[in-house]
Structures are given as structure tokens and as C-alpha cells.
Scaffold this motif. Structure first.
Motif, PDB file in Angstrom:
ATOM      1  N   HIS A  47       0.824  -1.221   0.000  1.00  0.00           N
ATOM      2  CA  HIS A  47       0.000   0.000   0.000  1.00  0.00           C
ATOM      3  C   HIS A  47       0.854   1.266   0.000  1.00  0.00           C
ATOM      4  CE1 HIS A  47      -3.645  -2.272   0.541  1.00  0.00           C
ATOM      5  NE2 HIS A  47      -3.151  -2.856   1.618  1.00  0.00           N
ATOM      6  N   GLY A  48       2.190   1.077  -0.005  1.00  0.00           N
ATOM      7  CA  GLY A  48       3.085   2.228   0.002  1.00  0.00           C
ATOM      8  C   GLY A  48       3.252   2.863   1.382  1.00  0.00           C
ATOM      9  N   ILE A  49       2.875   2.121   2.428  1.00  0.00           N
ATOM     10  CA  ILE A  49       3.037   2.630   3.800  1.00  0.00           C
ATOM     11  C   ILE A  49       3.882   1.648   4.602  1.00  0.00           C
ATOM     12  CG2 ILE A  49       0.895   3.959   3.774  1.00  0.00           C
ATOM     13  CD1 ILE A  49      -0.452   1.681   5.301  1.00  0.00           C
ATOM     14  N   ALA A  50       4.384   2.104   5.738  1.00  0.00           N
ATOM     15  CA  ALA A  50       5.219   1.244   6.578  1.00  0.00           C
ATOM     16  C   ALA A  50       4.426   0.014   7.002  1.00  0.00           C
ATOM     17  CB  ALA A  50       5.692   2.008   7.799  1.00  0.00           C
ATOM     18  N   HIS A  51       5.021  -1.143   6.820  1.00  0.00           N
ATOM     19  CA  HIS A  51       4.404  -2.396   7.253  1.00  0.00           C
ATOM     20  C   HIS A  51       4.252  -2.354   8.769  1.00  0.00           C
ATOM     21  CE1 HIS A  51       3.874  -6.626   8.091  1.00  0.00           C
ATOM     22  NE2 HIS A  51       3.785  -6.885   6.797  1.00  0.00           N
ATOM     23  N   GLY A  52       3.073  -2.702   9.262  1.00  0.00           N
ATOM     24  CA  GLY A  52       2.803  -2.652  10.692  1.00  0.00           C
ATOM     25  C   GLY A  52       3.760  -3.482  11.521  1.00  0.00           C
ATOM     26  N   GLY A  53       4.281  -4.538  10.950  1.00  0.00           N
ATOM     27  CA  GLY A  53       5.227  -5.378  11.679  1.00  0.00           C
ATOM     28  C   GLY A  53       6.491  -4.639  12.059  1.00  0.00           C
ATOM     29  N   PHE A  54       6.933  -3.713  11.217  1.00  0.00           N
ATOM     30  CA  PHE A  54       8.131  -2.937  11.543  1.00  0.00           C
ATOM     31  C   PHE A  54       7.843  -1.910  12.627  1.00  0.00           C
ATOM     32  CE2 PHE A  54       9.269  -4.486   7.275  1.00  0.00           C
ATOM     33  CZ  PHE A  54      10.467  -5.107   7.589  1.00  0.00           C
ATOM     34  N   VAL A  55       6.657  -1.323  12.599  1.00  0.00           N
ATOM     35  CA  VAL A  55       6.262  -0.383  13.654  1.00  0.00           C
ATOM     36  C   VAL A  55       6.157  -1.135  14.980  1.00  0.00           C
ATOM     37  CG1 VAL A  55       4.492   1.246  14.430  1.00  0.00           C
ATOM     38  CG2 VAL A  55       5.098   1.114  11.992  1.00  0.00           C
ATOM     39  N   PHE A  56       5.567  -2.333  14.943  1.00  0.00           N
ATOM     40  CA  PHE A  56       5.476  -3.180  16.137  1.00  0.00           C
ATOM     41  C   PHE A  56       6.869  -3.507  16.654  1.00  0.00           C
ATOM     42  CE2 PHE A  56       5.255  -7.028  18.580  1.00  0.00           C
ATOM     43  CZ  PHE A  56       4.055  -6.961  19.268  1.00  0.00           C
ATOM     44  N   THR A  57       7.782  -3.869  15.765  1.00  0.00           N
ATOM     45  CA  THR A  57       9.136  -4.234  16.175  1.00  0.00           C
ATOM     46  C   THR A  57       9.835  -3.066  16.856  1.00  0.00           C
ATOM     47  OG1 THR A  57       9.275  -5.865  14.401  1.00  0.00           O
ATOM     48  CG2 THR A  57      11.358  -5.142  15.364  1.00  0.00           C
ATOM     49  N   LEU A  58       9.657  -1.864  16.337  1.00  0.00           N
ATOM     50  CA  LEU A  58      10.234  -0.681  16.981  1.00  0.00           C
ATOM     51  C   LEU A  58       9.674  -0.533  18.397  1.00  0.00           C
ATOM     52  CD1 LEU A  58      11.817   2.011  17.020  1.00  0.00           C
ATOM     53  CD2 LEU A  58       9.797   3.063  15.960  1.00  0.00           C
ATOM     54  N   ALA A  59       8.359  -0.625  18.549  1.00  0.00           N
ATOM     55  CA  ALA A  59       7.737  -0.507  19.869  1.00  0.00           C
ATOM     56  C   ALA A  59       8.206  -1.624  20.794  1.00  0.00           C
ATOM     57  CB  ALA A  59       6.216  -0.523  19.728  1.00  0.00           C
ATOM     58  N   ASP A  60       8.305  -2.829  20.268  1.00  0.00           N
ATOM     59  CA  ASP A  60       8.733  -3.976  21.057  1.00  0.00           C
ATOM     60  C   ASP A  60      10.167  -3.802  21.544  1.00  0.00           C
ATOM     61  OD1 ASP A  60       8.265  -6.651  22.119  1.00  0.00           O
ATOM     62  OD2 ASP A  60       9.590  -7.376  20.536  1.00  0.00           O
ATOM     63  N   THR A  61      11.015  -3.221  20.724  1.00  0.00           N
ATOM     64  CA  THR A  61      12.403  -2.979  21.123  1.00  0.00           C
ATOM     65  C   THR A  61      12.468  -1.959  22.251  1.00  0.00           C
ATOM     66  OG1 THR A  61      13.269  -3.601  18.952  1.00  0.00           O
ATOM     67  CG2 THR A  61      14.669  -2.186  20.315  1.00  0.00           C
ATOM     68  N   ALA A  62      11.695  -0.882  22.151  1.00  0.00           N
ATOM     69  CA  ALA A  62      11.665   0.104  23.234  1.00  0.00           C
ATOM     70  C   ALA A  62      11.138  -0.529  24.519  1.00  0.00           C
ATOM     71  CB  ALA A  62      10.813   1.305  22.835  1.00  0.00           C
ATOM     72  N   PHE A  63      10.095  -1.344  24.402  1.00  0.00           N
ATOM     73  CA  PHE A  63       9.541  -2.090  25.539  1.00  0.00           C
ATOM     74  C   PHE A  63      10.625  -2.955  26.174  1.00  0.00           C
ATOM     75  CE2 PHE A  63       7.342  -6.391  26.096  1.00  0.00           C
ATOM     76  CZ  PHE A  63       7.005  -6.207  27.427  1.00  0.00           C
ATOM     77  N   ALA A  64      11.357  -3.706  25.365  1.00  0.00           N
ATOM     78  CA  ALA A  64      12.416  -4.580  25.874  1.00  0.00           C
ATOM     79  C   ALA A  64      13.488  -3.781  26.606  1.00  0.00           C
ATOM     80  CB  ALA A  64      13.040  -5.373  24.732  1.00  0.00           C
ATOM     81  N   CYS A  65      13.865  -2.644  26.054  1.00  0.00           N
ATOM     82  CA  CYS A  65      14.883  -1.812  26.699  1.00  0.00           C
ATOM     83  C   CYS A  65      14.384  -1.256  28.024  1.00  0.00           C
ATOM     84  CB  CYS A  65      15.318  -0.688  25.764  1.00  0.00           C
ATOM     85  SG  CYS A  65      16.272  -1.267  24.340  1.00  0.00           S
ATOM     86  N   ALA A  66      13.124  -0.853  28.070  1.00  0.00           N
ATOM     87  CA  ALA A  66      12.561  -0.311  29.311  1.00  0.00           C
ATOM     88  C   ALA A  66      12.497  -1.381  30.395  1.00  0.00           C
ATOM     89  CB  ALA A  66      11.174   0.274  29.055  1.00  0.00           C
ATOM     90  N   CYS A  67      11.963  -2.555  30.058  1.00  0.00           N
ATOM     91  CA  CYS A  67      11.794  -3.556  31.114  1.00  0.00           C
ATOM     92  C   CYS A  67      13.102  -4.229  31.494  1.00  0.00           C
ATOM     93  CB  CYS A  67      10.688  -4.561  30.786  1.00  0.00           C
ATOM     94  SG  CYS A  67      10.890  -5.579  29.355  1.00  0.00           S
ATOM     95  N   ASN A  68      14.129  -4.156  30.655  1.00  0.00           N
ATOM     96  CA  ASN A  68      15.437  -4.700  31.009  1.00  0.00           C
ATOM     97  C   ASN A  68      16.352  -3.668  31.646  1.00  0.00           C
ATOM     98  OD1 ASN A  68      15.979  -7.685  30.185  1.00  0.00           O
ATOM     99  ND2 ASN A  68      14.603  -6.844  28.641  1.00  0.00           N
ATOM    100  N   SER A  69      15.905  -2.425  31.757  1.00  0.00           N
ATOM    101  CA  SER A  69      16.753  -1.378  32.347  1.00  0.00           C
ATOM    102  C   SER A  69      16.965  -1.583  33.845  1.00  0.00           C
ATOM    103  CB  SER A  69      16.145   0.001  32.087  1.00  0.00           C
ATOM    104  OG  SER A  69      14.934   0.170  32.801  1.00  0.00           O
ATOM    105  N   HIS A  70      16.154  -2.419  34.477  1.00  0.00           N
ATOM    106  CA  HIS A  70      16.301  -2.683  35.909  1.00  0.00           C
ATOM    107  C   HIS A  70      17.407  -3.691  36.204  1.00  0.00           C
ATOM    108  CE1 HIS A  70      12.808  -0.313  36.927  1.00  0.00           C
ATOM    109  NE2 HIS A  70      12.089  -0.974  36.032  1.00  0.00           N
ATOM    110  N   GLY A  71      17.812  -4.491  35.206  1.00  0.00           N
ATOM    111  CA  GLY A  71      18.900  -5.434  35.408  1.00  0.00           C
ATOM    112  C   GLY A  71      18.547  -6.882  35.175  1.00  0.00           C
ATOM    113  N   PRO A  72      17.534  -7.438  35.820  1.00  0.00           N
ATOM    114  CA  PRO A  72      17.214  -8.854  35.569  1.00  0.00           C
ATOM    115  C   PRO A  72      16.751  -9.074  34.128  1.00  0.00           C
ATOM    116  CG  PRO A  72      16.136  -8.078  37.572  1.00  0.00           C
ATOM    117  CD  PRO A  72      16.712  -6.873  36.875  1.00  0.00           C
ATOM    118  N   VAL A  73      17.063 -10.251  33.583  1.00  0.00           N
ATOM    119  CA  VAL A  73      16.628 -10.583  32.227  1.00  0.00           C
ATOM    120  C   VAL A  73      15.108 -10.685  32.224  1.00  0.00           C
ATOM    121  CG1 VAL A  73      16.689 -12.309  30.390  1.00  0.00           C
ATOM    122  CG2 VAL A  73      18.786 -11.736  31.649  1.00  0.00           C
ATOM    123  N   THR A  74      14.484  -9.886  31.364  1.00  0.00           N
ATOM    124  CA  THR A  74      13.028  -9.800  31.292  1.00  0.00           C
ATOM    125  C   THR A  74      12.606  -9.936  29.841  1.00  0.00           C
ATOM    126  OG1 THR A  74      13.075  -8.341  33.214  1.00  0.00           O
ATOM    127  CG2 THR A  74      11.051  -8.364  31.924  1.00  0.00           C
TER     128      THR A  74
END
Length: 136
Positions: A47-74
Motif C-alpha cells: 500500500h506504500g506505507i510502513a508495514h505494521g510489523g516494523f512499527v510493532f518491532t520498533l515498539a517492542d524494542t523500546a519495551f524490551a529496553c525499558a523492562c530490562n533497564s532494571h537489570g534482571p533478564v526480562t
């Protein structure tokens, strides 16, 4: 959320998938994170727009960084996303993750994906800590 190097930074440095998509970890700490990515031609769908999977992956990466910032593997126990508008090739997207709550080994995080000040998507992730510490 500071610029100091923590468990989230070490995790991101080892995350070839996110880095090969051009993601940059801007900051992470205290249950929060910001990650930036530019939408490339390889991320655009039929459709000429960003595939939703890539937008999800970006959000998921930020989520992973936030929840792993405390130290334990999450890791993610589950997540969902609501797309509010589309993105296109050349758009610079920033995912801003915020911890809502942690209880026991679980947590809830919200991530807003932005193009400038415009909301592109809202993501909610549920985390589960699987290892007590990554230090040492």
C-alpha cells in the motif's frame, strides 16, 4: 532516564535484529526507554506505507529496553498494538516506553510510537522476569 550504560544498553548492543533495522537506542533507565528508527524502502508494504510489523518491532524494542533497564533478564509475556495513522518511507519514528507497574516477576509497559509530535501507534507490553540479575 539517563544516558548511563545499563543492562538495557548491553542488551541492545547484542540485538542484531533491531540494529540491522537501523534502530538507535537514545536512552534507557528506570523502566523507561526511547528508540528511534527511520522507515526505509524495505519496510514499505504493497500500500506504500510502513508495514505494521516494523512499527510493532520498533515498539517492542523500546519495551524490551525499558523492562530490562532494571537489570534482571526480562522478556515479553504478551503485547498488543493499536495503529492510529500510517507512516511512510523516510519517516523518522521514535518509540517512547514507560513502565506502568511491576509486580512480582511481571510488569506492564506502554509505548507510544511518534512521528514528531504525531502518534502513529500505541503499544502495551506485558513482561516477565526470567532471571534475577545480569550483573557480574
Amino acid at each position: 532516564m539517563g544516558g548511563e550504560r545499563n543492562a538495557a544498553h548491553r542488551m541492545f548492543e547484542a540485538d542484531d535484529a533491531s540494529r540491522r533495522l537501523g534502530m538507535e537506542l537514545l536512552e534507557a533507565g528506570d523502566g523507561a526507554a526511547r528508540v528511534r528508527m527511520t522507515v526505509t524502502d524495505a519496510m514499505v508494504n504493497g500500500h506504500g506505507i510502513a508495514h505494521g510489523g516494523f512499527v510493532f518491532t520498533l515498539a517492542d524494542t523500546a519495551f524490551a529496553c525499558a523492562c530490562n533497564s532494571h537489570g534482571p533478564v526480562t522478556v515479553a509475556a504478551g503485547a498488543d498494538i493499536t495503529f492510529t495513522t500510517s507512516a511512510k518511507e523516510g519517516d523518522v519514528l521514535t518509540a517512547v516506553a514507560t513502565e506502568r507497574t511491576r509486580f512480582g516477576r511481571s510488569g506492564v509497559y506502554d509505548v507510544t510510537v511518534l512521528r514528531g509530535d504525531e502518534v502513529v501507534a500505541e503499544f502495551r507490553g506485558r513482561s516477565r522476569t526470567i532471571q534475577r540479575t545480569t550483573e557480574g
